[in-house]
Write a protein that holds these residues in place. Sequence first.
Motif, short mmCIF file in Angstrom:
data_model
loop_
_atom_site.label_atom_id
_atom_site.label_comp_id
_atom_site.label_asym_id
_atom_site.label_seq_id
_atom_site.Cartn_x
_atom_site.Cartn_y
_atom_site.Cartn_z
N SER A 51 0.80 -1.22 0.00
CA SER A 51 0.00 0.00 0.00
C SER A 51 0.84 1.28 0.00
O SER A 51 0.33 2.34 -0.35
N VAL A 52 2.11 1.18 0.39
CA VAL A 52 2.95 2.37 0.47
C VAL A 52 4.17 2.29 -0.43
O VAL A 52 4.91 3.29 -0.56
N LYS A 53 4.41 1.16 -1.05
CA LYS A 53 5.59 0.99 -1.89
C LYS A 53 5.60 2.02 -3.01
O LYS A 53 4.60 2.22 -3.69
N GLY A 54 6.74 2.67 -3.18
CA GLY A 54 6.88 3.72 -4.17
C GLY A 54 6.56 5.09 -3.65
O GLY A 54 6.88 6.09 -4.31
N ARG A 55 5.91 5.18 -2.49
CA ARG A 55 5.55 6.46 -1.89
C ARG A 55 6.34 6.75 -0.62
O ARG A 55 6.64 7.91 -0.33
N PHE A 56 6.64 5.72 0.16
CA PHE A 56 7.34 5.86 1.43
C PHE A 56 8.76 5.33 1.30
O PHE A 56 9.02 4.41 0.52
N ARG A 57 9.65 5.90 2.09
CA ARG A 57 11.02 5.43 2.13
C ARG A 57 11.52 5.42 3.57
O ARG A 57 11.43 6.43 4.26
N ILE A 58 12.07 4.28 4.00
CA ILE A 58 12.62 4.15 5.33
C ILE A 58 14.14 4.20 5.23
O ILE A 58 14.74 3.66 4.30
N LEU B 100 11.08 7.88 8.32
CA LEU B 100 10.09 7.41 7.35
C LEU B 100 9.65 8.61 6.53
O LEU B 100 8.91 9.46 7.02
N GLN B 101 10.14 8.68 5.30
CA GLN B 101 9.76 9.73 4.37
C GLN B 101 8.48 9.30 3.66
O GLN B 101 8.45 8.26 3.02
N MET B 102 7.44 10.11 3.77
CA MET B 102 6.14 9.78 3.23
C MET B 102 5.77 10.83 2.19
O MET B 102 5.67 12.02 2.51
N ASN B 103 5.57 10.39 0.96
CA ASN B 103 5.20 11.26 -0.14
C ASN B 103 3.86 10.84 -0.71
O ASN B 103 3.39 9.73 -0.49
N SER B 104 3.26 11.73 -1.48
CA SER B 104 1.98 11.46 -2.15
C SER B 104 0.96 10.89 -1.17
O SER B 104 0.30 9.89 -1.44
N LEU B 105 0.83 11.54 -0.05
CA LEU B 105 -0.02 11.03 1.02
C LEU B 105 -1.49 11.02 0.62
O LEU B 105 -1.96 11.91 -0.10
N LYS B 106 -2.19 10.01 1.11
CA LYS B 106 -3.60 9.80 0.83
C LYS B 106 -4.38 9.82 2.14
O LYS B 106 -3.82 9.53 3.19
N PRO B 107 -5.68 10.13 2.09
CA PRO B 107 -6.47 10.09 3.32
C PRO B 107 -6.39 8.75 4.04
O PRO B 107 -6.42 8.72 5.28
N GLU B 108 -6.27 7.66 3.31
CA GLU B 108 -6.19 6.35 3.94
C GLU B 108 -4.86 6.11 4.66
O GLU B 108 -4.71 5.09 5.34
#
Length: 116
Positions: free
Chosen positions: A62-69, A80-88
């Motif tokens: 669900s987070v692959k490609g958007r998050f980086r640890i 934890l770098q979180m990009n393209s965040l979604k409401p979910e």
Amino acid sequence: QVQLVESGGGLVQPGGSLTLSCAASGNSFSFYGIDWYRQAPGKERELVAGINSGGSTMYADSVKGRFRISRDNAKNTVYLQMNSLKPEDTAVYYCKARWGLRNPYWGQGTQVTVSS
């Protein structure tokens, strides 16, 4: 024996970014694998990402490609770098330190809310 403190959570709009930090105190930080979990109301706590002592990483689909640890052992910190965040992605995010069959250590959690 480690203690973990998460920080960096907050309110962000969909499509935005946040970086969470997990700061550790104690001995032998570099030997621990570190995982990020999240839990939303009414849902089970789920594994989001993990990084081993050797630096290998894994991500939930669900987070692959958007998050980086990543980790900086000199600073005893995991990010934890979180990009393209979604409401979910809205949840309380927790970090966990693990080392073999030892009981893991958990941080207190930090709230991430993704909403317009």
